[in-house]
Design an enzyme around this catalytic site. Structure first.
Site: not given
Ligand code: SF4
Length: 328
Positions: A37, A228, A235, A238, A244
């Site tokens: 870390e 993200c 997205c 994702c 989201c």
């Molecule tokens: S959908 Fe939302 S959480 Fe997923 S990558 Fe796009 S902005 Fe980020």
């Protein structure tokens, strides 16, 4: 929006996609997790891996690092950047070795009292190494939570009380999935590390007895690191896109930040300090870099002299009559 469904989907995504970094999945001691870390604070995790691996081979615990010569510690820090972190880590190692019998303390107050250990690192160690239920808040987690649950861009700067409250609110409760409480309570112990050693791949969190809050912290942080991202979130791939709020709102203000853009590296004192340290690291142990050779490292002699003085102030070099060397 169903928070539990988001948590489960992220957990499944983490299970299948988490990068196989050597300090993850119960393979490192709590001290090893702390080192990872600290090294990752200003440096991408993928770049940290070879440094961490060498470091832990050389100094596997706090006592070993505490007893190491300063010059070796600075040299081993290599090009991780911000080398004062190396010395702070060694100071931390001394306190752990002397005051805690070489075992990392387990409470937030004790951890944040260690040299160089702030809120983020203490929380990360408590969650990732000890399996405690605590919200870990870093830039990536703040960005993901703000986007998914509030539908707005996280603008950087200091963590606001609202962001901290959101992180605490979203942290899943800790019912342990598929294992008894003893397993999770032993997380981070030497026995746990041995028992969790992975042969041929990652182990399921169910088998490791990982608590939901730990999986949550790791998966949200990982999503922020690889999907993200700040400027170009993916997205389309994702796992929680359907839930989201930021995506639903059309990604308003994507990439806007409150803080100023990072200073360019070229020509900065950081670059000059790095050049001086790199030259000293290349010398044989204990050798001195003659002052006339040091003066050739950078054209602007006023800036160079100031940087050499600041390295000396930071304890990273010693200025002798005839030249410079790493501290003994
Ligand atoms: S959908 Fe939302 S959480 Fe997923 S990558 Fe796009 S902005 Fe980020």
């Amino acid at each position: 929006m169903n928070d539990t469904a988001i948590s489960l989907r992220l957990g499944a995504w983490w299970e299948a996609n988490a990068r196989d970094l050597p300090w993850r999945f119960g393979r490192a001691t709590p001290w090893g997790v702390l080192v990872s870390e600290v090294m990752s604070q200003q440096t991408q995790m993928s770049r940290v891996v070879p440094y961490w691996t060498d470091w832990m081979e050389r100094w596997p615990d706090a006592r070993a690092l505490a007893e190491a010569p300063k010059a070796e510690v600075i040299t081993a820090w290599g090009r991780l950047g911000y080398p004062r972190r190396a010395l702070r880590l060694q100071e931390c190692a001394r306190v752990v070795a002397e005051d805690y019998a070489d075992k990392l303390p387990r409470t937030y107050d004790e951890l944040t009292a260690l040299p160089g250990i702030g809120d983020y690192t203490a929380s990360a160690v408590m969650s990732f190494a000890f399996g405690e239920r605590i919200a870990v808040i870093d830039t990536n987690i703040r960005r993901v939570l703000s986007r998914v649950f509030l539908g707005v861009e996280s603008r950087g700067g200091a963590t606001s009380p609202a962001e901290r409250a959101l992180a605490n609110r979203m942290l899943p409760k800790d019912e342990i999935l598929g294992c008894d409480a003893d397993v999770a309570d032993n997380a981070g112990s030497a026995e746990h590390v041995v028992n969790s050693t992975i042969r041929g791949g990652k182990r399921s969190r169910l088998h490791r007895g990982e608590r939901p809050s730990v999986t949550w912290n790791q998966s949200v942080m990982e999503l922020g690191a690889v999907i993200c991202t700040a400027k170009s979130p993916l997205c389309d791939t994702c796992p929680i896109a359907d839930d989201c709020a930021f995506l639903k709102a059309g990604r308003p203000g994507l990439g806007e930040r409150r803080t100023r853009p990072r200073q360019r590296f070229q020509g900065t004192d950081r670059q000059v300090r790095g050049l001086v340290l790199a030259a000293l690291r290349e010398l044989p142990a204990g050798a001195t870099l003659p002052r006339e050779d040091a003066d050739k490292l950078w054209k602007d002699q006023i800036q160079l002299a100031a940087c050499i003085a600041s390295l000396d102030d930071d304890g990273l070099i010693e200025i002798l009559d005839g030249g410079l060397r790493l501290p003994s």
